[in-house]
Design a protein around this motif. Structure first.
Motif, short mmCIF file in Angstrom:
data_model
loop_
_atom_site.label_atom_id
_atom_site.label_comp_id
_atom_site.label_asym_id
_atom_site.label_seq_id
_atom_site.Cartn_x
_atom_site.Cartn_y
_atom_site.Cartn_z
N ILE A 1 0.86 -1.19 0.00
CA ILE A 1 0.00 0.00 0.00
C ILE A 1 0.89 1.23 0.00
CG2 ILE A 1 -1.85 1.22 1.24
CD1 ILE A 1 -1.94 -1.43 2.95
N ASN A 2 0.54 2.18 -0.81
CA ASN A 2 1.24 3.46 -0.75
C ASN A 2 0.55 4.29 0.36
OD1 ASN A 2 2.10 6.07 -1.11
ND2 ASN A 2 2.31 5.86 -3.33
N VAL A 3 1.17 4.31 1.54
CA VAL A 3 0.50 4.96 2.68
C VAL A 3 0.40 6.47 2.51
CG1 VAL A 3 0.90 3.17 4.41
CG2 VAL A 3 2.60 4.94 4.08
N LYS A 4 1.21 7.01 1.63
CA LYS A 4 1.09 8.46 1.38
C LYS A 4 -0.21 8.75 0.62
CE LYS A 4 5.76 10.17 1.46
NZ LYS A 4 6.96 10.06 0.64
N LYS A 5 -0.58 7.79 -0.25
CA LYS A 5 -1.81 7.99 -1.03
C LYS A 5 -3.05 7.52 -0.29
CE LYS A 5 -0.23 7.50 -5.83
NZ LYS A 5 -0.37 6.60 -6.98
N CYS A 6 -2.93 6.43 0.49
CA CYS A 6 -4.10 5.79 1.11
C CYS A 6 -4.82 6.78 2.04
CB CYS A 6 -3.68 4.56 1.89
SG CYS A 6 -5.04 3.78 2.80
N ILE A 7 -6.15 6.90 1.86
CA ILE A 7 -6.93 7.79 2.74
C ILE A 7 -7.74 6.94 3.74
CG2 ILE A 7 -7.03 9.79 1.20
CD1 ILE A 7 -9.86 8.74 0.33
N SER A 8 -7.45 5.67 3.82
CA SER A 8 -8.11 4.74 4.77
C SER A 8 -9.63 4.74 4.61
CB SER A 8 -7.76 5.10 6.23
OG SER A 8 -6.38 5.29 6.37
N CYS A 9 -10.09 4.92 3.37
CA CYS A 9 -11.54 5.12 3.19
C CYS A 9 -12.34 3.84 3.41
CB CYS A 9 -11.82 5.70 1.81
SG CYS A 9 -11.65 4.53 0.45
N THR A 10 -11.68 2.68 3.30
CA THR A 10 -12.29 1.36 3.52
C THR A 10 -13.11 0.84 2.33
OG1 THR A 10 -14.38 1.97 4.63
CG2 THR A 10 -12.43 1.79 6.03
N ALA A 11 -13.05 1.53 1.19
CA ALA A 11 -13.75 1.00 0.00
C ALA A 11 -13.20 -0.38 -0.36
CB ALA A 11 -13.59 1.95 -1.18
N CYS A 12 -11.89 -0.60 -0.11
CA CYS A 12 -11.27 -1.88 -0.43
C CYS A 12 -11.81 -3.00 0.48
CB CYS A 12 -9.75 -1.79 -0.32
SG CYS A 12 -9.15 -1.22 1.28
N ILE A 13 -12.09 -2.65 1.74
CA ILE A 13 -12.64 -3.65 2.67
C ILE A 13 -14.01 -4.09 2.18
CG2 ILE A 13 -13.44 -4.05 5.04
CD1 ILE A 13 -11.36 -2.10 6.04
N LYS A 14 -14.80 -3.11 1.81
CA LYS A 14 -16.17 -3.39 1.36
C LYS A 14 -16.15 -4.22 0.07
CE LYS A 14 -20.67 -2.59 1.26
NZ LYS A 14 -21.56 -3.17 2.24
N SER A 15 -15.16 -3.96 -0.80
CA SER A 15 -15.17 -4.61 -2.12
C SER A 15 -14.60 -6.03 -2.09
CB SER A 15 -14.34 -3.78 -3.10
OG SER A 15 -12.96 -3.98 -2.84
N CYS A 16 -13.90 -6.40 -1.03
CA CYS A 16 -13.18 -7.70 -1.03
C CYS A 16 -14.17 -8.87 -1.11
CB CYS A 16 -12.33 -7.81 0.24
SG CYS A 16 -11.46 -9.40 0.32
N PRO A 17 -14.11 -9.68 -2.18
CA PRO A 17 -15.10 -10.75 -2.32
C PRO A 17 -14.95 -11.85 -1.25
CG PRO A 17 -13.54 -10.78 -4.16
CD PRO A 17 -13.18 -9.60 -3.32
N ASN A 18 -13.77 -11.94 -0.63
CA ASN A 18 -13.57 -12.98 0.39
C ASN A 18 -13.68 -12.45 1.81
OD1 ASN A 18 -13.11 -14.99 -1.44
ND2 ASN A 18 -10.96 -14.44 -1.65
N GLY A 19 -14.01 -11.20 1.96
CA GLY A 19 -14.08 -10.60 3.29
C GLY A 19 -12.73 -10.66 4.00
N SER A 20 -11.67 -10.61 3.20
CA SER A 20 -10.33 -10.79 3.77
C SER A 20 -9.71 -9.48 4.24
CB SER A 20 -9.44 -11.44 2.71
OG SER A 20 -8.09 -11.20 2.97
N ARG A 21 -10.01 -8.41 3.50
CA ARG A 21 -9.32 -7.15 3.82
C ARG A 21 -9.92 -6.50 5.06
NH1 ARG A 21 -5.52 -5.21 0.39
NH2 ARG A 21 -4.90 -3.08 0.89
N GLY A 22 -9.06 -5.93 5.88
CA GLY A 22 -9.56 -5.29 7.11
C GLY A 22 -8.49 -4.45 7.77
N MET A 23 -8.84 -3.92 8.93
CA MET A 23 -7.88 -3.16 9.74
C MET A 23 -7.40 -4.12 10.82
SD MET A 23 -8.03 0.24 8.96
CE MET A 23 -9.13 1.32 8.06
N TYR A 24 -6.19 -4.60 10.72
CA TYR A 24 -5.70 -5.61 11.64
C TYR A 24 -4.62 -5.05 12.57
CZ TYR A 24 -8.13 -8.71 8.39
OH TYR A 24 -9.08 -9.30 7.62
N GLY A 25 -4.34 -5.80 13.62
CA GLY A 25 -3.24 -5.45 14.51
C GLY A 25 -3.73 -4.86 15.83
N PRO A 26 -2.84 -4.85 16.82
CA PRO A 26 -3.23 -4.39 18.16
C PRO A 26 -3.63 -2.92 18.21
CG PRO A 26 -0.87 -4.95 18.06
CD PRO A 26 -1.47 -5.36 16.76
N PHE A 27 -3.01 -2.07 17.37
CA PHE A 27 -3.36 -0.65 17.40
C PHE A 27 -4.79 -0.45 16.89
CE2 PHE A 27 -3.06 3.68 15.34
CZ PHE A 27 -3.21 4.37 16.54
#
Ligand SMILES: Cc1cc2nc3c(=O)[nH]c(=O)nc-3n(C[C@H](O)[C@H](O)[C@H](O)COP(=O)(O)O)c2cc1C
Length: 274
Positions: A226-252
């Motif tokens: 991911i280009n973190v400079k470009k990413c606006i964390s909008c979550t469109a990618c999470i919604k679009s993932c056909p396997n429900g795989s993408r998400g916000m992971y990690g302890p933070f």
């Protein structure tokens, strides 16, 4: 004479889309009843189908513009979109949707930018939809009560639209009174989110997330890049993932989720300015 009601929405995970479509359709229904000609009703998803060219409107059109709130502001790609819209005196109904924390200055920004683009904003409302980033916040919103309020907002806005459109006599247009929307023009840029969606275990590298990303921040070859400079964390990618795989992971991410849930547990209700 009013001929068209157009809904446009910037809605990474679909909540703003639902509210905006309902408001657009309700306004079109009311306008249709008092029109002898057919009133066209169209809606555009500007994330999944970005505008290829600028859109020009006129006084025969009502535009309903729905935008999801990021850090109390309008997301930058949504501001770019507003710059592609040219009001030509069209009436606008502004809508922002937020995840039960605060809509901050976003509605005011929408009102100000729409004015700069030649729209006459006659109504503006803030509605609550599930938080895209912290999905347990407002997780059942919009609900039946929200939809009933969206209907009521649309009916009120449509009433005002009909009164104002009837007042175009011999080219003399009555300007609507300014709306007393709370907020101000922000003096700082938007806050960058320290959290970014990443692929989970079920990722099959299909590339759907990279295709949907409105700011081209995800590598088509390796969606973990991911280009973190470009990413606006909008979550469109999470919604679009056909396997429900993408998400916000990690302890933070998990700690932020828990803190947000405690802080913003109290239910907020839609608000509007007409
Ligand atoms: C990067 C980001 C920032 C956000 N900032 C706020 C905020 O300041 N206040 C709030 O209540 N919700 C906030 N949200 C939640 C969005 O407003 C929420 O995801 C939106 O209502 C969902 O709309 P959608 O389903 O159309 O994407 C934020 C969401 C994201 C992804």
């Amino acid at each position: 004479m009013l001929k068209k009601v157009v809904g446009l929405y910037f809605s990474p995970s679909g909540g703003t889309a639902e509210i905006t479509k309902r408001i657009t359709e309700s306004i079109a229904e009311v306008v249709q009843v008092s029109s002898v000609e057919d009133v066209v009703c169209e809606c555009y998803d500007i994330i999944r189908k970005p505008l290829e060219e600028d859109m020009y409107f006129d006084e025969d059109t009502v535009v309903v513009l729905g935008i999801s709130v990021f850090t109390g502001r309008l997301p930058l790609p949504a501001i770019k979109l507003i710059n592609q819209l040219h009001g030509g005196g069209a009436m606008m109904v502004g809508v922002v949707c937020y995840g039960n924390t605060s809509y901050g200055d976003s509605l005011y920004e929408l009102y100000a930018f729409a004015g700069d683009q030649g729209f006459r904003t006659i109504a503006a409302g803030a509605f609550i939809t599930r938080h895209g980033m912290f999905e347990r916040l407002a997780q059942d919103r919009p609900d039946e009560n929200d939809y009933a309020m969206a209907r009521s907002f649309a009916d009120n806005a449509a009433g005002k639209i009909l009164r104002l459109s009837g007042s175009l006599v011999h080219g003399l247009r009555i300007e609507p009174a300014p709306l007393d929307i709370k907020g101000c023009m922000p003096s700082k840029g938007p806050v960058k989110m320290p959290l970014h969606p990443t692929p989970g275990k079920n990722c099959v590298l299909c590339g759907e997330c990279a295709r949907i990303c409105p700011v081209q921040a995800i590598s088509h070859d390796d969606p973990a890049k991911i280009n973190v400079k470009k990413c606006i964390s909008c979550t469109a990618c999470i919604k679009s993932c056909p396997n429900g795989s993408r998400g916000m992971y990690g302890p933070f991410a998990e700690a932020s989720r828990l803190a947000m849930e405690v802080m913003y547990r109290r239910r907020k209700e839609p608000e509007w300015f007409i």
